[in-house]
Structures are given as structure tokens and as C-alpha cells.
Design a protein around this motif. Structure first.
Motif: not given
Ligand code: FES
Lengths: 176, 404
Positions: A98-107, B311-315
Motif C-alpha cells: 500500500f501507499m498510505v499517506c497524508i494527502g496534503l501537499c507538503t508545500h 509562489r515561484p520559489f522552493p518553499v
């Protein structure tokens, strides 16, 4: 002179009392903003891993956050053969991967969408991309999806508890 | 105790106890305003009026709004909009004013930059003004949360995630700010408190400070001329109003101020009655859903330029650039090394700097709204780099400026 030192002493004594009170109230203010015990107590979710269809991305909910669950198909596993980083993220329950992960972008925390045809995730917010293993393949996200703390119990998965498999992933730097 | 005499009138009675005459002089009849200032100087009064409109409409919205995750959305979109008589009016006034207030703030800010009103002795006016801008931003953001629609929720998610400070991963701090793992009841309640109480209180205090900061250096004028207010006011009081370079705030200058306010109000209520929808994002008419992100997240127009810088840069670099954009305006009085307090058009290179900065911010705003793809990403990146570069070169181009 005597008068002055007496006033000086009173000033310092007041300062000490007020300082103690200020520190105390700051502690109280900090703690008042902590998540409530009821919020923390509700932080566990149990998933029955035997019900998921292969290759289908299912979204569960844990601590209010979306959890991506993807039972890998044979092709997906085949495609990962040359990618040890992706393999390291696989979670084995019984005979299934499985892939199980928190579905929130790490950005910045948007929910990326699974694109079945391409077999990857696209975060529309700032254009980040993740592969089917949850690893980042296009910036800005700084790292792959985070894996929630889990414990495996037969074919059940308890989210919110730390089991040995999760601990190992954490120690190996697979997840944060 | 002071000596009291029998009052000859109500005013005299009050005067003996409250010094109303002195207050009147300081605030109005002997508050001196240079004669050569144009309509752009009325923006302050427009802001005061808009803030009043926001406060009054806010009070009426507050009477039916429910700060609860299950009811907030309906209390706004059903109860206030449909059931409460004239509820729609308060909401439209509140929404339109919240948007327009930023337009006026930006005009006010760029007027100050153009005429050098942040210089020599007027630094506190500038700083208190920028603090007001920051607090207004927080006020706008916290208010945006309250209808608890999709954009509210996801804007709350994204903005609070900024406090994990990128690679520092301060997730505990983020959870502490939210009071939960995600934006939820605790989050809604505390932003409600911030929006209706704490931040308005801070804003009122800062408005007081902003006005007080004006009292000693006095307001700047169109030519950046150094006026001896003492001398000029004496002339005025000696009835030589014609030769005096100043006039009373009330009722002389006020008439002009209020005329501009009049035009503004016509424009404002035109928007309120016929074009209110520009201030209400359609995505926010879906109730908040923690399991579905809207396809494209963007803030309100007035935050777009700083959002685009992130926005355009790495975090991590993005966060640094974003932080830079938030504080750099505050340092303007020190980054501009020239002594000249004159309009930008008489300052050579600074004039170019001013217009490039203005255009760059418009470009950033436009790019912030467009999806982050292809050519838009590139333009956004260039505009962000230009923004930062402009601030870095500012001290150098202003240092050797000729005396204007
Ligand atoms: S939140 Fe996903 S790319 Fe920014």
C-alpha cells in the motif's frame, strides 16, 4: 537616602510580583490555545485494509486530514523496481503493498488530485507533482507526502499509533 | 482643586471640566493644513469613513452570525442574506468596503511614496501607517475565514501552514495556532475573536498613533516645501489668510476633504448595489470541505502581489522572499538615502524606480491570479526577482541624487 532605598526596595518587590504574575499568565495563555483533550483523544482511526480495490485511490479521514490509500497493482510495483526510494515507502499489510499517506501537499497543504491515467498526483495550487509512491517529482513541494503514524494489526491499520514499521520508516528518513 | 465659576452656558460648563475649547482648537480650528495639497491627500479621510462603514456594517452582521463550523456558512448565506431584513445590505457594504479599503490604502501608500511623505521627521507617520496596513491585512484575513466556505477553509489551511516555516517543520506551532490538527471549531472561534475584537481594537489604537504622528511634523505638501507652520498660522490668525500658506483643518480644508469623500461614496454605493459580487469569491459559496481542495487557490486581489512573490520559489526561499515583501516597505525611510522631499518627477532616477515598482506590483497581482503554469510562472518569477532587486538598488540610486 534611607527614603530612596525604601522606595527602591518597594519598586523591586513589585517588579518581582508582577513579573511572576506575567510569566504565569503567559503560561496560561499558551495552554489555553493548545488543542483540547477531546480533540486529541479523537485522533485515532482504524482502517480495514482488506477492502481496498487494487489501483484505486481511496481517501480516508484522520484528524480531519485526508489520508490517501492506494493498493498497488502489479504494474505499479513493477514500475518501481528501479526506484528504491519509492519501494521504501511501500507499506506491507499481509501480501499487499500500500501507499498510505497524508494527502496534503507538503508545500502549503492543498490536496493534490490523483490522475489515474498518468498514475500520479497533481497539486493544482502551485503545480507540485507526486508519483504513485507519494514521492515528489516536481517542485515546489520540498518532500514526498508525509506518512501518518500507524500500527499494523493483522489486516487492520491503526492511524495515530506508532508501530515498529512506522518507527523504522521514520528512522530511515522515509517520512518526517 | 481648580477654581470653578458659575457656568454661563452648556459649553462653558463643559469647557471648565473638559477643556472642550482647547480640544476643538487642537483637533480642528487650529490644526494647520498646507494649502497646496491635491485630492490624493483626502485618502486618509476616505479611509476613516470606510473604516466607520466597516465597523457599523460589522456590528449588524454580528447580530446574526454564528461562529460554529456547522452553522457559520448558513448563518451568513441564508439567515443574513435572505431572512434578516436588509441583511444583504450590511453584508454587501462589509464585503465591498473590505475590498475597496485596500484599494484606497494602496493609493494612500503610493501617494506617500511619490511625494516623499515618509522622509525627515515623518518616519513615524510612515511606520504607523505600515503597521496599520499589516493589521488591516490580518483583519481582512480573519474576516475571510468567518463565512466558513471552501476558500475560507483552504486559505486558513495554507496561511497557517506558513507558520511551520518551511524546513523548520514547526507543525506543533501550527497545531497550536489552530487548536486542532486542521482548521476546525477552535480555529473558527479564535479568528472570530480576533476579527471582531482584538484586531479592531489594535487598529483603533494605531489610527490614534497615526494621527498623533502627524501632529508635530505636520502633513507634507505637493511641492515638498518646508513650511514654517508657526509663522504661517500667525498670519492666518491675523486675518492675512491670503498670504498664509496654511489653512484651518475645520472648516476650511474639511470642505475639500468631504467633497472627495462624497465622490467616493457615490462610487462605493454604486458598487454595493450593482457590483457587489466582485468582492465575493464564487468558491466561497461552497461550504468548507476538509477533504476537497478547490482546483485553484488564490487570495483576494489585494494580497495577490505578495502571494505571487511566495509562489515561484522552493518553499524556504519562497518564505524568505515573502517575509521580505512584508517588511521591506516599513524600511523605506532608511532605504531612500536622498534628502529630497519632493515629488518623484523631480528626482531623476527615483521617478523611474517609483513607476517600475508600481507596474511590477500590478504585474505580480495579475500573475498571482493566473494559474501557475508555463509563461505565467516565468513572468511571475521575473517580476518577483525584479521586486527584490528594486529594493536592493534603492539606496544606491538615491544616495547620489542631486539636490532638487
Ligand atoms: S500547496 Fe501544493 S504546490 Fe503549493
Amino acid at each position: 537616602m534611607k527614603e530612596n532605598s525604601r522606595r527602591g526596595f518597594m519598586g523591586k518587590a513589585f517588579g518581582a510580583v508582577a513579573g511572576l504574575g506575567a510569566i504565569g499568565s503567559l503560561v496560561a495563555m499558551k495552554k489555553s490555545w493548545d488543542p483540547l483533550p477531546s480533540v486529541k483523544a479523537a485522533g485515532f482511526t482504524t482502517l480495514d485494509m482488506s477492502i481496498y480495490p487494487e489501483g484505486e485511490m481511496i481517501t480516508e479521514k484522520w484528524r480531519g486530514k485526508p489520508i490517501f490509500v492506494l493498493k498497488k497493482t502489479a504494474e505499479m510495483l513493477e514500475a518501481e523496481k528501479s526506484d528504491p526510494a519509492a519501494q521504501a515507502r511501500n507499506i506491507k499489510v499481509g501480501n499487499d503493498n500500500f501507499m498510505v499517506c497524508i494527502g496534503l501537499c507538503t508545500h502549503l497543504g492543498c490536496i493534490p488530485a490523483f490522475r489515474k491515467k498518468e498514475g500520479n498526483f497533481l497539486c493544482a495550487c502551485h503545480g507540485g507533482m507526486f508519483n504513485a509512491a507519494g514521492d515528489v517529482i516536481k517542485a515546489p513541494p520540498p518532500r514526498g507526502f508525509d506518512i501518518p503514524p500507524f500500527r499494523i494489526d493483522g489486516n487492520k491499520m491503526i492511524l495515530g499509533e506508532v508501530g515498529p514499521e512506522y518507527q523504522a520508516m521514520k528512522d530511515n528518513g522515509v517520512t518526517l | 482643586m481648580a477654581h470653578f465659576t458659575k457656568a454661563t452656558s452648556v459649553k462653558d460648563w463643559l469647557n471648565q471640566r473638559l477643556a472642550v475649547e482647547t480640544v476643538e482648537k487642537v483637533m480642528a480650528s487650529e490644526y494647520w493644513i498646507p494649502k497646496n495639497i491635491n485630492f490624493l491627500w483626502a485618502m486618509g479621510m476616505i479611509l476613516a469613513v470606510t473604516f466607520t462603514l466597516l465597523t457599523i456594517s460589522g456590528i449588524f452582521l454580528l447580530m446574526y452570525y454564528q461562529p460554529h463550523v456547522d452553522h457559520a456558512f448558513y448563518s451568513v448565506n441564508f439567515t443574513i442574506m435572505r431572512e434578516v431584513d436588509f441583511g444583504w445590505l450590511w453584508r454587501h457594504i462589509h464585503g465591498v468596503a473590505a475590498s475597496v479599503v485596500f484599494l484606497v490604502i494602496y493609493i494612500h501608500m503610493f501617494t506617500g511614496i511619490y511625494y516623499g511623505s515618509y522622509k525627515k521627521g515623518r518616519e513615524m507617520i510612515w511606520i504607523s501607517g505600515m503597521l496599520l496596513f499589516v493589521t488591516f491585512s490580518a483583519e481582512a484575513f480573519s474576516g475571510y475565514m468567518l463565512p466558513w466556505g471552501q476558500m475560507s477553509y483552504w486559505a486558513g489551511m495554507v496561511i497557517t501552514n506558513i507558520f511551520s516555516l518551511g524546513s523548520l517543520h514547526l507543525d506543533g506551532l501550527v497545531e497550536w495556532i489552530r487548536g486542532d490538527y486542521v482548521p476546525a471549531q477552535a480555529f473558527l472561534n479564535r479568528f472570530f475573536m480576533l476579527h471582531v475584537f482584538l484586531l479592531p481594537l489594535v487598529i483603533m489604537g494605531l489610527i490614534g498613533l497615526h494621527f498623533a504622528a502627524l501632529r508635530i511634523p505636520h502633513v507634507n505638501n505637493q511641492d515638498g516645501e518646508e513650511i514654517d507652520f508657526e509663522e504661517e498660522s500667525k498670519k492666518y490668525l491675523a486675518d492675512d489668510t491670503k498670504n498664509s500658506k496654511v489653512m484651518r483643518f475645520a472648516n476650511d480644508f474639511l470642505s475639500k476633504d468631504l467633497m472627495v469623500v462624497g465622490f467616493f461614496l457615490i462610487f462605493f454605493f454604486y458598487l454595493v448595489f450593482w457590483h457587489y459580487s466582485f468582492a465575493l469569491d464564487p468558491v466561497n459559496f461552497d461550504p468548507a470541505d476538509g477533504l476537497k481542495t478547490p482546483a485553484h487557490i488564490y487570495p483576494e486581489w489585494y494580497f495577490l502581489w505578495s502571494y505571487e512573490i511566495l509562489r515561484p520559489f522552493p518553499v524556504d526561499i519562497g518564505l524568505i522572499a515573502f517575509g521580505f515583501a512584508q517588511v521591506i516597505f516599513m524600511l523605506l525611510p532608511w532605504l531612500d538615502r536622498s534628502e529630497n522631499t519632493v515629488p518623484a518627477n523631480r528626482r531623476g532616477k527615483f521617478a523611474i524606480w517609483f513607476w517600475v515598482m508600481l507596474v511590477d506590483m500590478v504585474v505580480l497581482t495579475a500573475m498571482g491570479k493566473l494559474p501557475p503554469e508555463g509563461i505565467f510562472s516565468t513572468i511571475g518569477l521575473v517580476a518577483s526577482l525584479l521586486f527584490i532587486a528594486m529594493w536592493i538598488i534603492l539606496p544606491f540610486i538615491t544616495k547620489n541624487e542631486k539636490k532638487a
